[in-house]
Design a protein around this motif. Structure first.
Motif, mmCIF file in Angstrom:
data_model
loop_
_atom_site.group_PDB
_atom_site.id
_atom_site.type_symbol
_atom_site.label_atom_id
_atom_site.label_comp_id
_atom_site.label_asym_id
_atom_site.label_seq_id
_atom_site.Cartn_x
_atom_site.Cartn_y
_atom_site.Cartn_z
ATOM 1 N N ASP A 357 1.140 2.869 2.532
ATOM 2 C CA ASP A 357 1.454 1.551 3.081
ATOM 3 C C ASP A 357 0.727 0.468 2.301
ATOM 4 O OD1 ASP A 357 1.168 -0.827 4.944
ATOM 5 O OD2 ASP A 357 2.483 0.442 6.141
ATOM 6 N N TRP A 359 0.867 -2.800 2.665
ATOM 7 C CA TRP A 359 0.328 -3.873 3.506
ATOM 8 C C TRP A 359 -1.080 -3.520 3.972
ATOM 9 C CZ3 TRP A 359 -0.957 -4.488 8.810
ATOM 10 C CH2 TRP A 359 -1.128 -5.821 9.209
ATOM 11 N N CYS A 360 -1.267 -2.282 4.452
ATOM 12 C CA CYS A 360 -2.592 -1.847 4.891
ATOM 13 C C CYS A 360 -3.561 -1.779 3.718
ATOM 14 C CB CYS A 360 -2.501 -0.489 5.583
ATOM 15 S SG CYS A 360 -1.662 -0.538 7.178
ATOM 16 N N SER A 362 -3.459 -3.520 1.039
ATOM 17 C CA SER A 362 -3.760 -4.894 0.644
ATOM 18 C C SER A 362 -4.862 -5.486 1.512
ATOM 19 C CB SER A 362 -2.492 -5.744 0.730
ATOM 20 O OG SER A 362 -2.715 -7.048 0.270
ATOM 21 N N LEU A 363 -4.812 -5.240 2.815
ATOM 22 C CA LEU A 363 -5.835 -5.764 3.713
ATOM 23 C C LEU A 363 -7.204 -5.145 3.416
ATOM 24 C CD1 LEU A 363 -3.885 -5.831 7.090
ATOM 25 C CD2 LEU A 363 -4.668 -7.804 5.786
ATOM 26 N N TRP A 413 -0.419 -8.324 -8.457
ATOM 27 C CA TRP A 413 -1.286 -8.800 -7.364
ATOM 28 C C TRP A 413 -1.627 -10.273 -7.577
ATOM 29 C CZ3 TRP A 413 -5.902 -10.859 -8.798
ATOM 30 C CH2 TRP A 413 -6.409 -10.495 -10.046
ATOM 31 N N ASN A 416 -4.782 -14.138 -2.152
ATOM 32 C CA ASN A 416 -4.223 -14.075 -0.795
ATOM 33 C C ASN A 416 -3.748 -15.460 -0.377
ATOM 34 O OD1 ASN A 416 -3.824 -13.892 2.052
ATOM 35 N ND2 ASN A 416 -5.138 -12.086 2.086
ATOM 36 N N GLU A 456 -3.962 -10.235 -2.438
ATOM 37 C CA GLU A 456 -2.935 -9.417 -1.801
ATOM 38 C C GLU A 456 -2.233 -8.641 -2.893
ATOM 39 O OE1 GLU A 456 0.958 -12.119 -1.204
ATOM 40 O OE2 GLU A 456 -0.688 -12.613 0.161
ATOM 41 N N ARG A 459 2.015 -6.521 -0.645
ATOM 42 C CA ARG A 459 2.064 -6.276 0.804
ATOM 43 C C ARG A 459 3.482 -6.283 1.372
ATOM 44 N NH1 ARG A 459 1.631 -11.077 4.277
ATOM 45 N NH2 ARG A 459 1.716 -12.986 3.050
ATOM 46 N N SER A 462 7.658 -2.362 0.963
ATOM 47 C CA SER A 462 7.553 -1.347 1.997
ATOM 48 C C SER A 462 8.933 -0.948 2.482
ATOM 49 C CB SER A 462 6.726 -1.873 3.178
ATOM 50 O OG SER A 462 6.709 -0.953 4.254
#
Length: 736
Positions: A357, A359-360, A362-363, A413, A416, A456, A459, A462
């Protein structure tokens, strides 16, 4: 609480966490203090005085600020909110003499912590949390090479015992580091050697005592358990750092102090903790503030990030108090024993369920990448343990922090966008001798490892349903090597993009764990955004049944015996691609911040934008236009800004400056699907139905050249159609 005042009764219910769930709006400070009730007005006066203690310049502000109170976290505490000025977490103190008193707070000893809570918390977790807290991230079994034997006060082989161990996570501080050479290391293996060792810091000494309180015999502390004189073993141990902390039965986290200060508040062992617990009267009750207004510097240090994220149980010393956190509960010395569920790391849990994932990921990376280092070249070694654990889901492993299975996407990338302004600073290596550096420790410009700041990384890439979805399409093949002149180049396999079409094929058998679900007409109206080849059905996976997926894909079956994927880290990238020159102009937004750099062609047509990294990069870009206030403000309005001509590139087209020339290289192509933002149904000018809009772009890097090698300055995008109309040239790109 016995009172005739409706406001006091509402505040009491919020503090008690029993019935009151809605926010209590007390109006402005002036409104709240005009009441004739002395009980709640004295409470409000306390917070007014605390705010104004910072200076009378806030006096005019507080008159218009609204004050509200709301219960939090199932009665754990309440919050006093002061709009525009801050918020205060507060806790109702318990009265042991009153049966069933709802207060959760405890009055603490000013000097000494309640050490008896430590074994109590540990035993409750071990006995009542079943296997949930035992290995929540399914980390493979790992034994440290060395451990501290607290009974014999020496270091011993960690491979010669199977007993549990405690780990220590702390901040070393700005003190000269001590290198233990091979001879000293040999001496420290003798019984009682640590009792008289001049290298035993107060922090490790206190952790040895706390290990005994936790009823364990072995402690892992990096200062004594990583043999830095042996570079090979040290490098191997650093790669296993995530697993070492993940295998510890408990991790001691010293957030307040550094190695020389130790852990204050341990009776008979360390100094007084000098705790200040402010008690606020509320009629016959008492209220206490919870926590501090700022994070200790421990949380800004790069090395501590993966240490706390992978620890299964944490004994935390913060704000001069004891705290406990595990996957099931959070307990605090300042509170009576209350169970609060679900304190696990959801982001890493998703990845450890086998889902790659982005998104996860990236966080997780963004939180880490704002960290500080004494030696900036430690940026990759300090997260390599975490990435090795994540590599079991990102099945091709990581190259300097970028997942190879999604490499074409990850290479684009950017800062953010949710954090503005968000400058990224280029990390620079220290002057530390090469033989003292941890390897691999290069800082390639193309990787986020080479830049400090919130980022980020793909993200939107997906298969999970979202209102914004990106699908990257490779346009070249990427290779990597350890030098710009090397002929031994390894192909980077971006397997996600290679296999994506087969994942979407309805004739392809479902991978294990997946089920297909037909969409109702209502679902089709709700799930509007979908990439090509999707949208008729939805898929679910047994490991994450709540999530809705647009197509299935293989999910790694991870257990605690699944090994990581560890790649050789090489700092140069190679590909065949195209180069173009565009011109950049900047826009200004809230408080004068540049929102982004517009990319324009030679006829001044806007063809894309650039996510610049810091203000220094804006030098030479002319300003074109902006808005005077924040977009969401009712008073926002667009305004023209006077042209600021670029002295170096002063050419104009139609009276408008053309902007600064910049070199761009193409790295991938992508299609973006999103919910149309023109308005919700029923609004003037809105589409009558939810609609999807699509756009196609070329992902580009702004680069500068040194000796034939390109170095990344920023990333951006150009409209696909516009890119192929630009003058371009084919190049053999080397990224350093």
């Amino acid at each position: 609480m016995e009172t005739d005042c409706d406001v006091c009764r509402a505040i009491w219910l919020a503090l008690a966490g029993t019935e009151q769930k809605e926010e209590i709006d007390l109006g402005t400070f002036g409104d709240a203090l005009s009441s004739s009730c002395p009980i709640h007005t004295s409470l409000i006066q306390h917070f007014k005085d605390e705010i104004l203690d910072g200076g009378e310049d806030k006096y005019d502000v507080y008159n218009s600020a609204r004050v509200s109170i709301q219960s939090l976290s199932e009665g754990m505490s309440a919050a006093v909110w002061v709009a525009g000025l801050g918020d205060f977490n507060v806790l109702l103190m318990n009265k042991p003499s009153v049966p069933n008193h709802p207060g959760k707070g405890r009055i603490l000893d000013r000097d000494w912590m309640d050490i008896e809570l430590i074994p109590l918390w540990k035993h409750i977790c071990l006995e009542t949390h079943s296997t949930i807290c035992e290995n929540p991230l399914k980390i493979w079994e790992t034994r440290p090479a060395w451990l501290i034997d607290i009974q014999n006060w020496c270091i011993v082989s960690g491979l010669e015992t199977t007993e549990a161990y405690v780990a220590l996570s702390y901040r070393y501080g700005d003190h000269p580091s001590v290198t233990i050479d091979a001879g000293m290391w040999s001496d420290l293996q003798n019984p009682n050697a640590l009792r008289t060792s001049p290298y035993l810091s107060p922090m490790v000494r206190d952790a040895i005592y706390l290990t005994s309180v936790l009823e364990e015999r072995y402690l892992w502390a990096d200062a004594f358990c990583i043999p830095h004189h042996d570079r090979g073993v040290a490098t191997d141990q650093l790669l296993l750092m995530g697993a070492i902390y993940g295998n510890a039965i408990v991790t001691i986290i010293a957030a307040d102090t550094d190695s020389k200060e130790g852990i204050p508040g341990i009776r008979g062992i360390s100094n007084s903790r000098n705790l200040e617990q402010t008690l606020i009267p509320f009629g016959k009750e008492q209220i206490a503030r919870r926590g501090s207004d700022s994070l200790p510097s421990y949380f800004s240090r790069g090395w501590t990030y993966q240490e706390r994220e992978y620890s299964r149980r944490k004994l935390i010393f913060r704000d001069r108090e004891l705290h406990w956190r595990c996957s099931c509960s959070a307990w605090h010395e300042a509170m009576t024993f209350v169970k609060f569920d679900d304190y696990g790391n959801h982001f890493m849990h998703t990845i450890q369920c086998g889902f790659p994932d982005m998104w996860c990921l990236s966080l997780v990376i963004s939180l880490y990448n704002s960290s500080d280092f004494r030696y900036e070249e430690d940026a990759f070694p300090a997260i390599s343990g975490l990435l090795s654990v994540a590599s079991r889901s990102f099945t091709n492993g990581f190259l300097y922090g970028l997942p190879e299975m999604l490499f074409d996407c990850a290479l684009a990338w950017r800062p953010n966008e949710l954090i503005r302004p968000n400058p990224l600073r280029r990390r620079t290596p220290s002057q530390r001798p090469i033989d003292e550096q941890l390897h691999p420790s290069q800082l390639p410009s193309w990787s986020w490892v080479g830049w400090q700041g919130h980022i980020e990384i793909g993200r939107f890439e997906s298969a999970q349903y979202n209102e914004s979805i990106q699908e990257t399409i490779p346009i070249t093949k990427w290779y990597t090597a350890d030098s710009p002149t090397s002929e031994e180049r390894r192909l980077i396999e971006s397997t996600w993009f290679t296999n994506r079409q087969s994942y979407k094929n309805p004739d392809t058998p479902l991978p294990p764990g997946w089920t297909r679900h037909e969409l109702s007409e209502q679902d089709k109206e709700r799930l509007v955004v979908h990439p090509d080849g999707c949208g008729e059905v939805i898929f679910k996976h047994e490991a994450w049944p709540e999530a809705e997926w647009l197509y299935p894909f293989p999910v790694s079956d991870i257990s605690d015996s699944t090994p990581p994927v560890v790649l050789e880290q090489t700092a140069y990238l190679f590909c065949e691609t195209q180069q173009a020159c565009l011109r950049g102009c900047r826009t200004k937004g809230y408080k004068g911040y540049c929102v982004y750099v517009e990319l324009r062609d030679d006829k001044n047509g806007i063809v894309g934008d650039l996510d610049y990294h810091n203000d220094e990069q804006l030098e030479g870009f002319p300003v074109i236009m902006g808005y005077s206030k924040w977009e969401d403000s009712e008073d926002s309005e667009w305004e023209d800004i006077e042209w600021e001509d670029d002295e170096e590139d002063g050419e104009h087209y139609g009276g408008v400056p053309l902007g600064k020339k910049i070199d761009l290289v193409a790295i991938s192509q992508y299609k973006f699907y999103e919910l149309d933002k023109l308005g919700e149904p029923g609004e003037p000018g809105a589409y009558p139905e939810r609609a999807m809009q699509t756009s196609e772009h070329i992902a580009v890097l702004w680069v500068e050249w040194k000796d034939g090698v390109a170095y990344r300055l920023a990333s951006g995008k150009v409209e696909k159609e516009a890119w192929y109309k630009l003058p371009r040239k084919d190049i053999s790109l080397i990224l350093g």
